[in-house]
Enzyme design. Sequence first.
Site, short mmCIF file in Angstrom:
data_model
loop_
_atom_site.label_atom_id
_atom_site.label_comp_id
_atom_site.label_asym_id
_atom_site.label_seq_id
_atom_site.Cartn_x
_atom_site.Cartn_y
_atom_site.Cartn_z
N LYS A 1 94.30 84.25 50.43
CA LYS A 1 93.85 84.55 49.08
C LYS A 1 94.80 85.55 48.43
O LYS A 1 95.72 86.07 49.07
CB LYS A 1 92.43 85.11 49.11
N TYR B 1 109.28 112.86 35.18
CA TYR B 1 108.18 113.23 34.29
C TYR B 1 107.46 114.48 34.79
O TYR B 1 107.27 114.68 35.99
CB TYR B 1 107.18 112.08 34.20
N MET C 1 107.62 103.85 35.23
CA MET C 1 107.18 102.47 35.10
C MET C 1 108.21 101.49 35.67
O MET C 1 107.84 100.52 36.35
CB MET C 1 106.89 102.13 33.64
N ARG D 1 77.40 92.53 49.33
CA ARG D 1 78.20 91.93 48.25
C ARG D 1 77.53 90.62 47.84
O ARG D 1 76.80 90.57 46.85
CB ARG D 1 79.64 91.69 48.70
#
Length: 405
Positions: A51, A298, A349, A154
């Site tokens: 998956k 940053y 990013m 779940r």
Amino acid sequence: MKQIDYFSPTSADNRRVWAQIDLDALVNNYIVSRDYIHAHNPNTPAVAVIKADAYGHGIEACARALYDCGCRHFAVACAEEGVAIREALSYTDSSDALVLILGYTTPEYAALLDRYALTQTLFCADYAKDLHAAAKAANVKLPVHVKIDTGMHRIGYPAFTPEQAAQTVLEIASLYEQCDAFEIQGLFTHLSDADSGNFCYEQWQRYLLVKQGLEAIGKCPPICHACNSPGCMRYPETYLDGVRLGALLFGVAPAIPPEVDRNPMCNLFPAHLLRPVMRLQTSVIHTHTVAAGEPVGYGALCRADHDRTIATLSAGYADGWLRAYANTNVTLHTAQGDFTVPMVGRICMDLCMVDVTGLPCRPGDTVTLFGNDVQSIASLAKHAGSIAYEVPCLVTARVPRIYHK
């Protein structure tokens, strides 16, 4: 008029960032796990859980490699992934392969499930009713597995108490009597802490209440499964008619704490034979000197305590190289050899920085972010406060996968 040829470059074409996928390693990991399972129970198949685009490795290529080495049992999360497997295997007759959808499929897709020979999970009476009605309307008969919720909370028919287990036995029995558009093939549950605790033993007993209750009335499906990758290593009693392999396929052996209970046989799993399947790599695109006292990145959180040489890499969190991986180490490959270098400052990013002071680093050099060995993903995940399963899954679609054997 002059003809102009257009093309769509990838990150691999221009050496920005790419993921090497070693299909031979995938096959190796499948065979190592399968053979370990067969040493305990020769009749138990290994189910390849591919998956989430095969945990980020590419579902089509992985499905083909696994099928070609003998895998005939697959599991996915949704119908779209099941269709992708069938289409990937269209070069051969894959009718001998089971493709189980572990999650939800909208009932309106009943005809699609039939067209692609997908096996759907039933997880509650209301969903079974709706899917059955859709199957009748489409004039199809669907193979199904029934999910038992033994403690994940779940999805699944509840079996948290003996009374609930008994009621679930009655509800499953009614499927045989009232749902002729279903072929009930399987009964399964999911162990929630097989890699970290002992609640899985209680879950196993809850599952057995349902299984044995159905056997007593002659209504137990022929395929019963409960075991996942950590359960494979720890709890052979749960193998039954299938072991669902996820992380082990991709070279990640769950680290089972020594304080949890375990079958003594689990210590024999040959984790040292597993190989990493994904290697995430990027390139050095720029080097420069940062003077003492100057910040990097940053937030100006990292300042050079002396003159340092910084290399900028063309990978960032938009590629799946997350901000949480800051302050880890990566491998720089140079003409003079390989070097372990530290990340510096926040990951951006699209870019990030490493300290290469004193090293023969040049623009164009390759850097391996993870995948040099089977421990690298687990170590990276631990640093980020995550789990190894998540690391390859988060490598984004803009990163090309390059397959080799």
